[in-house]
Design an enzyme around this catalytic site. Sequence first.
Site, mmCIF file in Angstrom:
data_model
loop_
_atom_site.group_PDB
_atom_site.id
_atom_site.type_symbol
_atom_site.label_atom_id
_atom_site.label_comp_id
_atom_site.label_asym_id
_atom_site.label_seq_id
_atom_site.Cartn_x
_atom_site.Cartn_y
_atom_site.Cartn_z
ATOM 1 N N HIS A 183 -0.676 -13.889 1.478
ATOM 2 C CA HIS A 183 -1.968 -13.427 0.959
ATOM 3 C C HIS A 183 -2.340 -14.076 -0.365
ATOM 4 C CE1 HIS A 183 -5.001 -9.839 0.743
ATOM 5 N NE2 HIS A 183 -5.557 -10.979 1.117
ATOM 6 N N ASP A 185 0.807 -1.227 0.000
ATOM 7 C CA ASP A 185 0.000 0.000 0.000
ATOM 8 C C ASP A 185 0.843 1.281 0.000
ATOM 9 O OD1 ASP A 185 -2.086 -1.777 0.196
ATOM 10 O OD2 ASP A 185 -3.025 -0.856 1.955
ATOM 11 N N ASN A 215 0.279 -2.070 -4.594
ATOM 12 C CA ASN A 215 -0.809 -1.230 -5.131
ATOM 13 C C ASN A 215 -0.586 0.186 -4.614
ATOM 14 O OD1 ASN A 215 -2.394 -3.127 -2.793
ATOM 15 N ND2 ASN A 215 -2.492 -0.923 -2.480
ATOM 16 N N CYS A 274 -4.251 -5.858 -2.797
ATOM 17 C CA CYS A 274 -3.132 -6.753 -2.448
ATOM 18 C C CYS A 274 -3.160 -8.114 -3.126
ATOM 19 C CB CYS A 274 -3.117 -7.006 -0.941
ATOM 20 S SG CYS A 274 -3.305 -5.561 0.099
ATOM 21 N N LYS A 326 4.471 -11.145 4.066
ATOM 22 C CA LYS A 326 3.052 -11.401 3.798
ATOM 23 C C LYS A 326 2.861 -12.276 2.559
ATOM 24 C CE LYS A 326 -0.714 -8.461 2.018
ATOM 25 N NZ LYS A 326 -1.464 -7.208 2.243
#
Length: 455
Positions: A130, A32, A285, A71, A128
């Site tokens: 995800h 982010d 992103n 994400c 991460k």
Amino acid sequence: MVISRRQFLAAAGAALAPPARKPNIIFIVADDLGYGELGCQGNPEIDTPHIDSIARNGVRFTQGYVTAPVCCPSRAGFMTGRYQTRFGHEFNLIGRENLKPDAGLPLDEVTLGDCLKRAGYATGLIGKWHLGGSSRYHPLRRGFDEFYGFLHEGHFYIPPPYRGLITRLRVNEPPYDDANPILRGEKPVEEREYLTDAFTREAVAFIDRHKERPFFLYLAYNAVHSPMQAKVSDVRRFQDSIHDEQRRVFAGMLAPMDAGVGAVLDRLRKYNLDRDTLVLFISDNGGPTAELTSSNKPLRGGKGQLWEGGIRVPFLAQWPGTIPAGQVIEHPVCAMDVFPTAAAAAGAELPGKPLDGVNLLPLATGRSAKLPRESLYWRYGMNVALRKGEWKIVRQREPGREDPPFCLFNLGEDAGETKDLAAAKPDLLRSLQAELRALNAQMMKPLWGPSQVWG
Ligand code: CA
């Protein structure tokens, strides 16, 4: 003489890439982080000298994109080198959705970890994931020898009661994402260090362990994703320079990630590996401007949207001795290009499925002025976009505007998407729409999330 496909590829690989040692690959992903948030991207407020050094020692792509504005699908795109809409990985997984048995990167997709592991690399994911929270989607079964991190979309930076932190969690909010422990391999561990620092510690230890052989380190910081939590000491550093309190916490989250990148680069220098290592840095992103005070300047919109602010991100790479230093390249590139770029650097065999990403090395090393790809495509539910050359068409829903028309922008003159030329150039609009429709016809329905998509 008949030679096998494998022998042929091995011979072709050897002819193209003769390095004495296969380069290490370090792929650092911020979460982010808005387009305008790094020093090298024009942020005058928060210093990021270590991340900026990648641009100084290599290349900064000013028009680097991701394949999705959030994400999970963005990661599916760059981890496979393919438009994630080709295999239904269109939407985010949030909280306990991550645990659904069929929710995750489809098992017949090949990850960059798989590709480099087959080429003999030691592979590690720190941070991460995800891309699925149930056992069969676990990174250890998706091409990574080692894993330290978490499986869902986000994580608190220190477990409650958040001692030594300035935190923006609301009072009485339940523990953030409580079914999502920090794991070493598959075993939950208690991590007491500030999470960004812990991931740096693990990244450096990974390099220590594998310095003697080619390694692939995928370092996926969750900084600067919510929740907004920073160490008091890091926030204090911005006491005088940043007046907005929320913004100071954000700065206190970005600073340790920058320090972490510095520690990783230092380690490479310590072992004299910097010329043997391709380092890439992107964000998954654009920034969520309201929540994180994050800036996508000078771009329009942010996370979740197909305006440039949602999909255009910081995009840096260094490989001293191979990629010339100090370059700024404006040609559009995309995070899904990381896969074929890393594979080319490694001399690795590509997976059988066609990739949408292309090798960036000819562009980054100056052997070619452009990439062998004319268009980039995005679909995120009812929102779609296509970029071809300087032109972009985009259809982005806004509150109160459920069925918006296509806009047409010339990004070369108008990166901020302020001047819609759809009415002025109907023929160009139609031809770009036709191209978008043709690409869109190759895509699958989403495997989860809203079933309604454009087209
Ligand atoms: Ca993200």
